[in-house]
Structure formats: C-alpha cells, structure tokens
Design an enzyme around this catalytic site. Structure first.
Site, PDB file in Angstrom:
ATOM      1  N   ASP A   8       0.885  -1.163   0.000  1.00  8.89           N
ATOM      2  CA  ASP A   8       0.000   0.000   0.000  1.00  8.89           C
ATOM      3  C   ASP A   8       0.924   1.214   0.000  1.00  8.89           C
ATOM      4  O   ASP A   8       1.492   1.578   1.023  1.00  8.89           O
ATOM      5  CB  ASP A   8      -0.877  -0.053   1.259  1.00  8.89           C
ATOM      6  N   LYS A  69       2.479  11.060  -3.584  1.00  7.97           N
ATOM      7  CA  LYS A  69       1.389  10.416  -4.322  1.00  7.97           C
ATOM      8  C   LYS A  69       0.394  11.435  -4.877  1.00  7.97           C
ATOM      9  O   LYS A  69      -0.332  11.153  -5.821  1.00  7.97           O
ATOM     10  CB  LYS A  69       0.696   9.458  -3.360  1.00  7.97           C
ATOM     11  N   GLU A 168      -7.519   0.518  -4.051  1.00  4.25           N
ATOM     12  CA  GLU A 168      -7.431   0.425  -2.590  1.00  4.25           C
ATOM     13  C   GLU A 168      -8.707  -0.082  -1.909  1.00  4.25           C
ATOM     14  O   GLU A 168      -8.632  -1.009  -1.096  1.00  4.25           O
ATOM     15  CB  GLU A 168      -6.994   1.780  -2.013  1.00  4.25           C
ATOM     16  N   ASP A 190     -13.017   5.187   2.077  1.00  3.56           N
ATOM     17  CA  ASP A 190     -11.564   5.168   2.283  1.00  3.56           C
ATOM     18  C   ASP A 190     -11.015   6.592   2.186  1.00  3.56           C
ATOM     19  O   ASP A 190     -10.886   7.147   1.095  1.00  3.56           O
ATOM     20  CB  ASP A 190     -10.947   4.257   1.200  1.00  3.56           C
TER      21      ASP A 190
END
Ligand code: AMP
Length: 522
Positions: A8, A69, A168, A190
């Site tokens: 992850d 990211k 994810e 999320d």
C-alpha cells in the site's frame, strides 16, 4: 514460485504485507514499524527514506519530500492546490510535468516514489529471507490512466515487477471478505492522507465484484492539517503581529503540530498546542500556546467534510442501491478516525453499524497481499471483478466527442470502433483522449494526443476506415491498437502522453537508478 508481496503505497504512510501459511501478515520495516512514512529526505551526504526522513523534516523542510502520491502521474496544471500544501519546490518542466527541485537538481514524483518502494522491498526481502521482486501495488480507485502508469513507472524504476495494480477499496474489501462465507453488499469509505475513494461491492466466497466507485483525488488528511496549520498561523499573527508565511521551518512545525492536534482530537475533546521558539524578533523568542477544541476543529474543516458527501452519494447512486441495501460499511484510511467523518458516513447510511473489525491503516496492504497470493496461485479465490472509475472519451479534430467506455465499466474490457478519414489524401488521423470526472474541464481530463500516421491516402467518397481497439487491462491501464480495415494491416498508433515518461526516457532513468538503495550519488 518466489514470494510476492502487497504494497500500500500511501500518501502519508506505506504498508507492506504477505501471505504466509495461509494467513495475511503485515511486514515490519527495518526499524520494526508496521507502517513506513512515504517520505524521502536529502541531506548533504545521504538520502533518507521513511521514519528517519520524516523525523528530520522540521529542520530540513525544503529537502524533505512527502505526499508524493498527490503528484504522481499528474501535470503541474492539476496540482495547484497540492503545491500550496508543501514547503518544497515544485517546478513545471516540459509538457507541464511535475518536478521537484532539490539542490539544483530535478526529480520526478516517480523517481522519489521509487525510493520509497525500494526501501519497502529491501526491508521485505530481509524479513522474508529472499529477494522480493514481484509486487501488487494498490492505488486509489479514482486514479486515472496517467496516475496508474506513474505508479507502474515508479515500481519499474525501483526494479520491481508489478503483478497487478489493485484499487485500494477493492483491496480492503478483499482482506475483509477473505474466508467469509456470506454474500454481502458492502460500502467502503476510504479517506487517507491525500485521497477519498468510496466503493460499493458485492462479495461472496468466490467472487468480489465492484459495482460502483466514486471519489476525490484532491482530498485527504493533509487538507485537514492545512486548515489547522493556517488557523495556528493566524493565531500567532494575532498575538505577535508576525506573519509566518515566509518562514518555511516555522510552517513545517505548524503543520506537524496541526496533524498531532487533529489526531488527538479524534479521541479527546480538547487539545493543547504548545510550540516554543517559533521565531524571534528584537524583543526575544516567540512562542505559541493555544487550545483547540473538537467543535472548533469541526468548524475549521467543515467544508472538507462537506466534500466527502458527494462521492458517498454518487457511489450509491451509481450502484443503483439505497443506503438501506448495504449490508456492511467499512472505514479504511487513517482519516476515517476523525469523529466528524464517521458521523457523516453514519448519517448517510442510517442505523447500519459501521464495521470496526478491520484496521484502517493495514486493510489495503493485506488485501494487496491477498491479491498477490491469488496471482501466484497460493490462494484460489475469490475472483476479482473491478471497474473503471471514469468514462473514456475520444475527441476528433472536428470537436466531436464520442464515448469509448462508460464510467463503472467492468475491467478488463475492450472495445473496437471504426473511424474514417474525412478529406482527400488524408494520411493521418488525430484525436484527443480524455479520461476523468465529466464535470472537470477538458484540459484536466486530457490523457494525451492519439495519432494514426501512414494511412494510405485515397480519393474522397471512399474514405479509409481505421479500426481502433481500446483495451483497459486488469490494472485499469489503457492499451491501444489499430488496423486498416481495407487492407487488414496493423496500423501504427501512438499516444503522446503529456505526463508519463516515454519508453526511452524511462529506460534511461532505470539505467541511472542503480543508486536507489545507496547514499546520494550522482
Ligand atoms: P493513510 O493514508 O491511510 O495512512 O492515512 C493517513 C492520514 O490519516 C494522515 O493524514 C493522518 O494524519 C491521518 N490519521 C491517522 N490517524 C488519525 C487519527 N487518529 N485521527 C485523525 N486522522 C488520523
């Protein structure tokens, strides 16, 4: 077969996991921690990654890079809001590519993310006692083609082989659903450090099918920190009549204090923020000592919370179900610990219990490891059917836009469409390829320029018919091919991407990347 791990690669922290003896386990890093800050820092002689990099961030804000990211696979035009969030220098290179300027050198988000990936893989290799090469990496469901390719490129630069890119929320559902016998419809909310994804899925023992996904790739815990940090700066200015906006070290300390306060306010109703010696003037050093209550934190961040609502409602609408038809709700990502976020989700889904059985920080890595286990044959089930979060569209030179794939189309998928030349002696065709939330401006959805050259020209009224095949693979990545319909010959088709590396460029970077796990060399 060699061990494959799940990674992850988070905005704030990264986590890795593996399937061992039928059980999913988180792999601790070399420092013994289960999460690794996704941070890279440049010092005079050394480069640091992870906790060590994060720890020296306050003293070295311009050479400590985090939230990478938020930049991966994006053009500078898309990241105006993120540039505001970080103290390091972000510059626009050719084609608006994002580059970070550190000591007169330019680095791409992909190269720096590769450094984080390299550390993770090295630490996993030590843990497992074998070199890790194969990985499954998770990305937000709402990553577009460029962001997915950017992540792939980062892995390649790190010398890793990506078995699969997994969404994810899908990964979290996989970890949650493993070994459960019931068939259920679940909603995953999320909210991490940089992105929000909401997915609705059907899950049973044999099959995990994503029905809809929606999100916001500019919203995460970082934004909450920024609101609190701005408030702290305003409080400081009120008390001492000093504006801190040009003091990068002070701003970095405010940001860190803001994050700490935010985290504390998830469990207590009030927190004390004490920052001694923020700066000094002729009268001496200046300190900041303030209290922040949860109610005031909620006020400061109310508009961020409001932004969580639309994707939640959109995911349910796209899945064509009501909240009452959802069996379970899972919260994933560190920012779902914020009580107001939990309340918002709770309000939307009514009386239904929110599941707290999964660890929001680790569920995604565990799911990625589960997928790695499926791909290496260690696990048989469940089969995973994911979808593409955005429509894919093609704009002809005439300005006409045609849809190739609808939003929420199951992947992998392929579609073939016929296009024809319009003029006499036309030997080339060109289109713009668009992917993204339909409400975004065209520029923000532009994946690149699609070109077909070398078409045999004919006279008008017998236009050349060209067949283009669009394929979205299981990673959600687009592949293209084209054929001349009359001759049956393969036609060269090229997509000049505005953001991603060209193949030759990437090969060069990989060749130069042998210094990844060492110190700072050039
Ligand atoms: P993730 O990407 O899932 O690791 O999430 C990281 C984000 O979660 C960061 O913005 C953290 O500040 C935030 N976070 C972690 N723990 C908490 C907490 N207890 N309360 C609020 N936010 C948190």
């Amino acid at each position: 077969m060699a061990k494959a791990i799940g990674i992850d690669l988070g905005t704030t922290n990264s986590v890795m996991a593996v399937l061992e003896g039928g059980h999913l386990v988180v792999i601790a890093n070399a420092e013994g921690m289960r999460t690794t800050p996704s941070v890279v820092a440049f010092q005079e002689k050394e480069r640091l990654v992870g906790q060590l990099a994060k720890r020296q961030g306050t003293l070295n804000p311009e050479r400590t890079l985090y939230s990478l990211k938020r930049f991966i696979g994006r053009s500078c035009r898309e990241v105006a809001a993120e540039i505001e969030l970080v103290p390091y220098s972000v510059v626009s290179a050719a084609n608006h590519a994002v580059r970070f300027e550190i000591d007169d050198e330019l680095y791409s988000p992909e190269e720096l993310s590769a450094m984080v990936l390299r550390k993770l893989a090295d630490d996993a290799s030590s843990y497992l006692g074998e070199t890790v090469h194969d990985v499954v990496i998770s990305v937000p469901a709402c990553f577009n083609d460029s962001q997915r390719r950017g992540t792939m490129d980062a892995a390649q630069i790190a010398g890793l082989n990506v078995l699969r890119i997994i969404n994810e929320p899908t990964a979290a559902a996989l970890a949650y659903g493993l070994n459960r016998k019931k068939s259920e419809t679940i909603l995953i909310f999320d909210l991490g450090g940089g992105t929000l994804d909401v997915s609705v899925l059907d899950i049973s023992d044999e099959l995990l099918e994503v029905r809809a996904t929606a999100g916001d790739t500019h919203l995460g815990g970082d934004n909450f920190d920024k609101e609190v940090a701005d408030w702290l700066a305003a409080e400081f200015e009120k008390r001492h009549a000093i504006n801190l906006s040009n003091n990068k070290q002070a701003l970095q300390r405010l940001r860190e204090a803001a994050e700490r306060a935010k985290v504390e306010l998830s469990t207590v109703l009030e927190t004390q923020i004490s920052l001694p010696f923020i700066c000094a003037d002729a009268a001496g050093p200046k300190h900041l000592d303030v209290k922040l209550g949860r109610a005031q934190f909620n006020e400061l961040t109310a508009q961020l919370l409001e932004r969580c609502r639309a994707p939640l409602e959109a995911a349910l609408a796209e899945a064509k179900i009501t909240a009452a038809e959802v069996d379970e709700v899972l919260l994933v990502g560190g920012s779902t610990r914020i009580p107001a976020v939990q309340e918002l989700v709770q309000k939307t889904i009514g009386k239904r219990q929110i599941k707290r059985g999964v660890n929001p920080d680790e569920a995604v890595a565990l799911g990625a490891a589960c997928q790695a286990g499926i791909l290496t044959g260690e696990l048989k089930e469940p089969m995973l059917l994911d979808i593409t979060p955005f429509p894919l569209e093609l704009e002809a030179e005439s300005g006409l836009i045609s849809k190739v794939f609808e939003q929420n189309t199951a992947i992998p998928t392929r579609r073939t469409q016929l296009y024809s030349t319009a003029e006499d002696s036309q030997s080339a065709l060109s289109f713009q390829l668009l992917q993204g939330q339909p409400e975004l401006a065209k520029d923000d959805r532009l994946l690149g320029q699609l070109k077909l050259a070398g078409i045999t020209p004919t006279l008008r009224k017998s236009p050349q018919m060209i067949e283009i095949t669009f394929e979205l693979d299981a990673n959600g990545i687009l592949n293209l091919s084209a054929k001349d319909k009359s001759t049956g010959k393969e036609q060269t088709i090229s997509l000049s991407r505005s953001i991603n590396f060209a193949k030759t460029e990437l090969a060069q970077i990989i060749e130069n990347a042998d210094h990844l796990s060492g110190g700072r060399q050039k």
